[in-house]
Write a protein that holds these residues in place. Sequence first.
Motif, PDB file in Angstrom:
ATOM      1  N   LEU A 165       0.827  -1.214   0.000  1.00  0.00           N
ATOM      2  CA  LEU A 165       0.000   0.000   0.000  1.00  0.00           C
ATOM      3  C   LEU A 165       0.862   1.265   0.000  1.00  0.00           C
ATOM      4  N   ALA A 166       1.960   1.240   0.741  1.00  0.00           N
ATOM      5  CA  ALA A 166       2.865   2.393   0.751  1.00  0.00           C
ATOM      6  C   ALA A 166       3.484   2.605  -0.627  1.00  0.00           C
ATOM      7  N   ALA A 167       3.868   1.508  -1.281  1.00  0.00           N
ATOM      8  CA  ALA A 167       4.447   1.618  -2.622  1.00  0.00           C
ATOM      9  C   ALA A 167       3.412   2.130  -3.616  1.00  0.00           C
ATOM     10  N   MET A 168       2.174   1.666  -3.478  1.00  0.00           N
ATOM     11  CA  MET A 168       1.120   2.135  -4.376  1.00  0.00           C
ATOM     12  C   MET A 168       0.831   3.618  -4.168  1.00  0.00           C
ATOM     13  N   ALA A 169       0.858   4.073  -2.918  1.00  0.00           N
ATOM     14  CA  ALA A 169       0.643   5.495  -2.639  1.00  0.00           C
ATOM     15  C   ALA A 169       1.768   6.337  -3.243  1.00  0.00           C
ATOM     16  N   GLN A 170       2.983   5.831  -3.129  1.00  0.00           N
ATOM     17  CA  GLN A 170       4.119   6.548  -3.708  1.00  0.00           C
ATOM     18  C   GLN A 170       4.008   6.585  -5.237  1.00  0.00           C
ATOM     19  N   GLN A 171       3.573   5.493  -5.830  1.00  0.00           N
ATOM     20  CA  GLN A 171       3.383   5.473  -7.274  1.00  0.00           C
ATOM     21  C   GLN A 171       2.290   6.443  -7.698  1.00  0.00           C
ATOM     22  N   ALA A 172       1.215   6.533  -6.901  1.00  0.00           N
ATOM     23  CA  ALA A 172       0.137   7.479  -7.215  1.00  0.00           C
ATOM     24  C   ALA A 172       0.650   8.918  -7.162  1.00  0.00           C
ATOM     25  N   GLU A 173       1.495   9.225  -6.176  1.00  0.00           N
ATOM     26  CA  GLU A 173       2.099  10.563  -6.094  1.00  0.00           C
ATOM     27  C   GLU A 173       2.971  10.832  -7.316  1.00  0.00           C
ATOM     28  N   LEU A 223       2.564  13.748 -10.124  1.00  0.00           N
ATOM     29  CA  LEU A 223       3.634  14.690 -10.476  1.00  0.00           C
ATOM     30  C   LEU A 223       3.915  14.666 -11.977  1.00  0.00           C
ATOM     31  N   ILE A 224       3.919  13.477 -12.547  1.00  0.00           N
ATOM     32  CA  ILE A 224       4.149  13.359 -14.000  1.00  0.00           C
ATOM     33  C   ILE A 224       3.016  14.042 -14.760  1.00  0.00           C
ATOM     34  N   LYS A 225       1.783  13.815 -14.304  1.00  0.00           N
ATOM     35  CA  LYS A 225       0.626  14.446 -14.958  1.00  0.00           C
ATOM     36  C   LYS A 225       0.739  15.970 -14.900  1.00  0.00           C
ATOM     37  N   THR A 226       1.078  16.486 -13.722  1.00  0.00           N
ATOM     38  CA  THR A 226       1.228  17.936 -13.564  1.00  0.00           C
ATOM     39  C   THR A 226       2.338  18.460 -14.468  1.00  0.00           C
ATOM     40  N   SER A 227       3.440  17.728 -14.517  1.00  0.00           N
ATOM     41  CA  SER A 227       4.562  18.133 -15.362  1.00  0.00           C
ATOM     42  C   SER A 227       4.174  18.151 -16.834  1.00  0.00           C
TER      43      SER A 227
END
Length: 171
Positions: free
Chosen positions: A88-96, A100-104
């Motif tokens: 779950l922590a890895a998935m949350a980090q991937q979502a972040e 960030l990629i989307k914003t970029s």
Amino acid sequence: MLRISGRVALTISDFDIMKIKYLFITCLGLWALSAGLTFWHGDMAWAANFGDSFGAVNALFSGFALVLAIHSMILQQRQNAEFEQKTLAAMAQQAETIQLIKTSLVQQANVARVTALTYLIEREEQRIETLKEWGMQSYKDENYYSKGIKAAKTRIDDYQAQIKDVGTAPC
């Protein structure tokens, strides 16, 4: 020590192997002793009573096996919970990271759009200057091509409004 792909997957010391070996030899010896006593004595009733005398030991080993099975399930449950937390922590980090990629990407698209609109404004300003020069050269009136100049100024205003819209658009 068992190695898989350069990593230590399972570590069994020589001492652990010796303990397992002695346990196996002891169990095998007890089994052979009971079989030997049965054949040596020759009386099956006595052998049955002798075997029944180990009923408590049999129950003890069965209970011990049950306790080990329950302990194993508890350990597995803990490992599963730990794995779930890490996943779950890895998935949350991937979502972040995805956010960030989307914003970029949105920002890069906005920069590209502003750059293109700025270039179009410069081209329209050059067109206005060219029309004024042609009017002066041909007709001694820089406003001779006023419709073209007016259309170019309208396009410049439109491009500038689009640039403002890009600047206020949410990322």
